[in-house]
Design an enzyme around this catalytic site. Structure first.
Site, PDB file in Angstrom:
ATOM      1  N   GLY A   1       3.262  -0.768   3.848  1.00  0.00           N
ATOM      2  CA  GLY A   1       2.614   0.530   3.775  1.00  0.00           C
ATOM      3  C   GLY A   1       3.147   1.497   4.812  1.00  0.00           C
ATOM      4  O   GLY A   1       4.359   1.616   5.016  1.00  0.00           O
ATOM      5  N   ALA A   2       2.234   2.161   5.506  1.00  0.00           N
ATOM      6  CA  ALA A   2       2.628   3.167   6.494  1.00  0.00           C
ATOM      7  C   ALA A   2       3.370   2.557   7.681  1.00  0.00           C
ATOM      8  O   ALA A   2       4.038   3.275   8.436  1.00  0.00           O
ATOM      9  CB  ALA A   2       1.388   3.912   6.982  1.00  0.00           C
TER      10      ALA A   2
ATOM     11  N   GLY B   1       7.168   1.575  -3.779  1.00  0.00           N
ATOM     12  CA  GLY B   1       7.703   0.231  -3.582  1.00  0.00           C
ATOM     13  C   GLY B   1       8.846  -0.069  -4.535  1.00  0.00           C
ATOM     14  O   GLY B   1       9.799  -0.784  -4.180  1.00  0.00           O
ATOM     15  N   ASP B   2       8.764   0.479  -5.737  1.00  0.00           N
ATOM     16  CA  ASP B   2       9.834   0.279  -6.715  1.00  0.00           C
ATOM     17  C   ASP B   2      11.106   1.016  -6.287  1.00  0.00           C
ATOM     18  O   ASP B   2      12.218   0.495  -6.436  1.00  0.00           O
ATOM     19  CB  ASP B   2       9.377   0.769  -8.080  1.00  0.00           C
TER      20      ASP B   2
ATOM     21  N   SER C   1       6.811  -4.762   1.779  1.00  0.00           N
ATOM     22  CA  SER C   1       6.380  -3.397   2.078  1.00  0.00           C
ATOM     23  C   SER C   1       5.071  -3.457   2.850  1.00  0.00           C
ATOM     24  O   SER C   1       4.094  -4.037   2.358  1.00  0.00           O
ATOM     25  CB  SER C   1       6.182  -2.598   0.782  1.00  0.00           C
TER      26      SER C   1
ATOM     27  N   GLY D   1       5.917   0.416   7.571  1.00  0.00           N
ATOM     28  CA  GLY D   1       7.342   0.236   7.328  1.00  0.00           C
ATOM     29  C   GLY D   1       7.599  -0.948   6.422  1.00  0.00           C
ATOM     30  O   GLY D   1       6.756  -1.316   5.592  1.00  0.00           O
TER      31      GLY D   1
END
Length: 315
Positions: free
Chosen positions: A222-223, A251-252, A220, A225
Site C-alpha cells: 500500500g502506501a 497493483g496490476d 504491495s 511501498g
C-alpha cells in the site's frame, strides 16, 4: 511478449463524486468505463508502455463483446474463449480524498468444458511469451486447483509464470513453484495466517511463501511501498505520491512494470514501484504511460529498519 490470463474479467465503470451520501441522489463530476480484471489491467499497462501483450480470457454476452472491443481499441490482442454466461460489470465510486467504494459482481459460472477450453487456449498461445501472468479471482465453476494446473502445464512447456491471486488458489499453486507471486499486504497476511505489523513481518511472510514453493515474492504494501524477496536478495522500494485519485489497478500496473523490466532484482522492483505510484494518481483504472512515471527509490532491506511499522494497507 507477455501473455495475461484473466479467468474472471469485467467491465469497470468508475464515477467520481464530491462525497458518498447514502440514500441521496448524487451527481458524478466525471465517469469512465474501462476493461477490468487483474490480468486485463496488466495487459493494458503493458500496452500503454508500448510492450506487446496478449490477453486470454473468457467472454460472454454483450458485456464480453464490449470488453473485447475496448481492449482492441487499446491495441491489445485478445484470445477470447466463448462462454454461456455474461461477463460481469463492476462499479467504483471515487471521492476526492482517495476513498474508493467498489461493487464487484460475481461473474458467470464456467462449465467444466469452458474451464478446460480456457486452459487449452493459453497452451495454444504461449509460444514466444516471455512471461505468463495469471491474475485475479477464479469464477464460479473453477476449483482452487485451476491455477495450479495452469502453472504445471506452463512449466512443462518451459514458460515462466507470474501469479497474482489469493486464498486457496494461491495455496494450491505454490506446490507447482510459480516464478513470482504478487500478494498485497492483506493477502500476504492471509497466506501465512497472521497479521503483519512491521516491514520485518512482511519480509518473514514473503520468505515463508518462498519456502512453500514461490520462487519470488513481490508484495504491495500500500502506501508503504513494495517488497521483493527473490533469489538475488531482499529489496524494498517506495516512491512519492502527491495525491491518490484511484487505486483501482495500481497493483496490476506494478506487476506489468515488474515483468517488463525482466521480473527479477532491483531494477524490476524500481519499475514496479514507479508504475504503481503513477497509477494511483490517475482516474478510474487508467494505466500509466512512460510520461507518467517518476523515479522510484529502491534499497536493500539491510538498510531499512525491520521494525518499521506498516500503515493501513491500501486495498
Amino acid at each position: 511478449m507477455i501473455l495475461t490470463v484473466t479467468p474472471n474479467p469485467s467491465l469497470d465503470r468508475t464515477y467520481e463524486i464530491p462525497a458518498l451520501d447514502r440514500g441521496a441522489v448524487l451527481r458524478a463530476t466525471a465517469d469512465r468505463i474501462d476493461p477490468g480484471g487483474k490480468g486485463v489491467n496488466v495487459s493494458r499497462a503493458l500496452a500503454a508502455a508500448g510492450h506487446r501483450t496478449l490477453a486470454v480470457l473468457p467472454l460472454g454476452g454483450p458485456a464480453g463483446a464490449a470488453l473485447a472491443g475496448l481492449l482492441g481499441a487499446e491495441g491489445i490482442e485478445v484470445a477470447g474463449v466463448p462462454v454461456a454466461g455474461q461477463t460481469r460489470s463492476n462499479i467504483s465510486v471515487a471521492e476526492p480524498d482517495g476513498t474508493l467504494t467498489k461493487i464487484n459482481a460475481t461473474g458467470p459460472e464456467l462449465t467444466g468444458e469452458e474451464a478446460e477450453a480456457l486452459l487449452r487456449k493459453v497452451g495454444e498461445r504461449w509460444a514466444g511469451a516471455d512471461w505468463i501472468a495469471c491474475c485475479g479471482s477464479l469464477p464460479r465453476g473453477l476449483t482452487p486447483e485451476w491455477y495450479a494446473e495452469l502453472v504445471a502445464r506452463a512449466h512443462r512447456a518451459g514458460a515462466r509464470i507470474a501469479l497474482d491471486t489469493s486464498g486457496p488458489s494461491l495455496t494450491a499453486a505454490l506446490a507447482e513453484r510459480p516464478d513470482v507471486v504478487k500478494p498485497n499486504a492483506e493477502e500476504l497476511a492471509q497466506a501465512v495466517g497472521r497479521p503483519l505489523a512491521t516491514l520485518g513481518d512482511a519480509v518473514k511472510a514473503a520468505e515463508e511463501l518462498r519456502s512453500c514453493g514461490a520462487r519470488a515474492v513481490l508484495a504491495s504494501l500500500g502506501a508503504d511501498g513494495q517488497l521483493l524477496v527473490d533469489g538475488t536478495g531482499t529489496y524494498f522500494g517506495s516512491a512519492p505520491v502527491a495525491a491518490v485519485r484511484s487505486n483501482v489497478g495500481a497493483g496490476d500496473a506494478s506487476l506489468a512494470g515488474f515483468l517488463a523490466a525482466g521480473g527479477t532484482g532491483e531494477a524490476a522492483l524500481a519499475a514496479a514501484v514507479a508504475h504503481g505510484a503513477a497509477a494511483v494518481q490517475l482516474p478510474g483504472s487508467a494505466m500509466p504511460t512512460p510520461a507518467d512515471l517518476a523515479p522510484a527509490a529502491v534499497r536493500t532491506t539491510d538498510r531499512v529498519r525491520y521494525d518499521r511499522e506498516l500503515s493501513e494497507p491500501v486495498p
